[in-house]
Design an enzyme around this catalytic site. Structure first.
Site, PDB file in Angstrom:
ATOM      1  N   TYR A  68       0.850  -1.192   0.000  1.00 38.91           N
ATOM      2  CA  TYR A  68       0.000   0.000   0.000  1.00 38.91           C
ATOM      3  C   TYR A  68       0.881   1.236   0.000  1.00 38.91           C
ATOM      4  O   TYR A  68       1.420   1.648   1.020  1.00 38.91           O
ATOM      5  CB  TYR A  68      -0.927   0.011   1.213  1.00 38.91           C
ATOM      6  CG  TYR A  68      -1.887  -1.161   1.289  1.00 38.91           C
ATOM      7  CD1 TYR A  68      -2.131  -1.978   0.200  1.00 38.91           C
ATOM      8  CD2 TYR A  68      -2.559  -1.444   2.481  1.00 38.91           C
ATOM      9  CE1 TYR A  68      -3.010  -3.053   0.287  1.00 38.91           C
ATOM     10  CE2 TYR A  68      -3.446  -2.509   2.570  1.00 38.91           C
ATOM     11  CZ  TYR A  68      -3.663  -3.308   1.471  1.00 38.91           C
ATOM     12  OH  TYR A  68      -4.525  -4.375   1.564  1.00 38.91           O
ATOM     13  N   HIS A 135      -0.013 -12.078   1.367  1.00 38.48           N
ATOM     14  CA  HIS A 135      -0.971 -11.223   0.653  1.00 38.48           C
ATOM     15  C   HIS A 135      -1.531 -11.906  -0.595  1.00 38.48           C
ATOM     16  O   HIS A 135      -2.729 -11.860  -0.875  1.00 38.48           O
ATOM     17  CB  HIS A 135      -0.276  -9.916   0.273  1.00 38.48           C
ATOM     18  CG  HIS A 135      -1.220  -8.794   0.005  1.00 38.48           C
ATOM     19  ND1 HIS A 135      -0.817  -7.493  -0.102  1.00 38.48           N
ATOM     20  CD2 HIS A 135      -2.567  -8.759  -0.171  1.00 38.48           C
ATOM     21  CE1 HIS A 135      -1.856  -6.707  -0.333  1.00 38.48           C
ATOM     22  NE2 HIS A 135      -2.928  -7.460  -0.384  1.00 38.48           N
TER      23      HIS A 135
END
Length: 349
Positions: A68, A135
């Protein structure tokens, strides 16, 4: 009484996530949009104030990832947790997913796992990550190899609990056989229900907690089709199939019917959508993201919306299999459907 007006009236309960001892707030806070993918990064002071508001309101389960930004969201969270806040939160971050020239890069190699963990610890300025997710699953590396390094990091005290994101049922089973998994993060909402077929039953069979990202359909269940006109040029939602004109008019019907039911309930559409997720079971924790305190206040009000069996049935009809047109990502990102890895016997380090 409108449940959308007073955040203070909602009480955030605590819940067990998985079977290894992790306890979190029953609603989390997804922090991705503060720094990435939903347009330009938002002002840091505003985001710190929002996260502090969440923590002080009882929403203590914070979700981030090294991709992110990249990296900037973890740095933001690290700054937010200064001054004694670290002890008040359950912090989740992720590794294994990055972007190069607009293309997703997945890495589950053991050396990378360790390097990513060390880097996240430094950016977050902490000694231990509460929940560390894979992830995305590297289909080149047997999942047992990736998990072996994560197990070492647990033994070294650098992470407490392990999670998977976008993992298939077979991958979940293989990992859980090596080291217990506390949570699987997946997309689940009134407009995204494919995980109900196999992933969620597998998690429940194994006693794994379910963390729900995008419980509001990337904002669609909050604002409906009009949100698309307000998206900035850098917002990746513009690329998603469900938001394309050929699908949007059909999908509008889902939002309209949710809005009608919410009006009857005296709550907002987003609160009703979140309540549907809460009513799926005590092992489910949604982590709606937002960049505005007023939206956070509205989301937390979803905890107070009670649904009768007949109302759940009505929502099941509204969110039937043909209610939504368009794939989740349309090829711009991998999902659990493409996450199986080679057998361990094939691995040559």
């Amino acid at each position: 009484m409108s449940l959308g007006r007073e955040q203070e009236m909602a009480t955030v309960r605590r819940m067990k996530l998985g079977s290894q001892g992790l306890e979190v707030s029953a609603q989390g806070l997804g922090c991705m949009g503060m720094s990435a993918f939903y347009g330009p990064p938002k002002p840091e002071p505003d985001m710190i104030a929002l996260i502090h508001r969440a923590i002080n309101s009882g929403v203590t389960f914070l979700d981030t990832a090294d991709s992110y930004g990249p990296h900037t969201n973890e740095i933001l969270i690290g700054k937010t947790l200064k001054g004694g806040m670290r002890e008040k939160v359950e912090l989740a971050t992720k590794f294994g997913c990055s972007f190069l020239d607009g293309k997703i890069q997945i890495n589950g190699d053991p050396a990378y796992v360790r390097a990513a963990c060390e880097a996240s610890l430094k950016r977050l300025d902490i000694n231990c990550i509460d929940l560390y997710y894979v992830h995305r699953i590297d289909t080149r590396v047997p999942i047992e190899v990736t998990m072996g390094e994560l197990k070492k990091l647990v033994e070294e005290g650098k992470i407490k609990y392990v999670g998977l994101s976008e993992a298939s049922a077979s991958t979940i089973r293989r990992v859980h056989a090596i080291h217990p998994i506390s949570a699987v993060q997946l997309e689940w909402s009134l407009w995204s229900r494919d995980a109900e077929e196999e992933i969620i039953p597998t998690c429940r069979e194994l006693g794994i907690g379910i963390v729900v990202h995008s419980p509001l359909g990337q904002g669609f269940l909050s604002s409906g089709p009009r949100m698309v006109d307000k998206l900035s040029n850098g917002d990746f939602r513009k690329l998603l199939p469900k938001f394309q004109p050929e699908n949007l008019e059909h999908n509008k019907n889902l939002y309209d019917r949710v809005s009608e039911m919410a009006a009857r309930k005296g709550c907002t559409p987003s609160q009703l959508a979140l309540a549907w997720v809460y009513h799926q079971g005590s092992d489910v924790c949604p982590i709606p993201g937002t960049t505005k305190i007023e939206n956070f206040n509205q989301n937390i009000g979803g905890l107070s919306v009670k649904l009768e069996p007949k109302e759940m049935t009505e929502l099941e009809v509204i969110a039937s299999a043909d209610a939504v047109k368009g794939d989740r990502y349309g090829g711009i990102s991998t999902t659990w459907k493409e996450s199986d890895t080679p057998a361990l016997s094939s691995w040559k380090a």
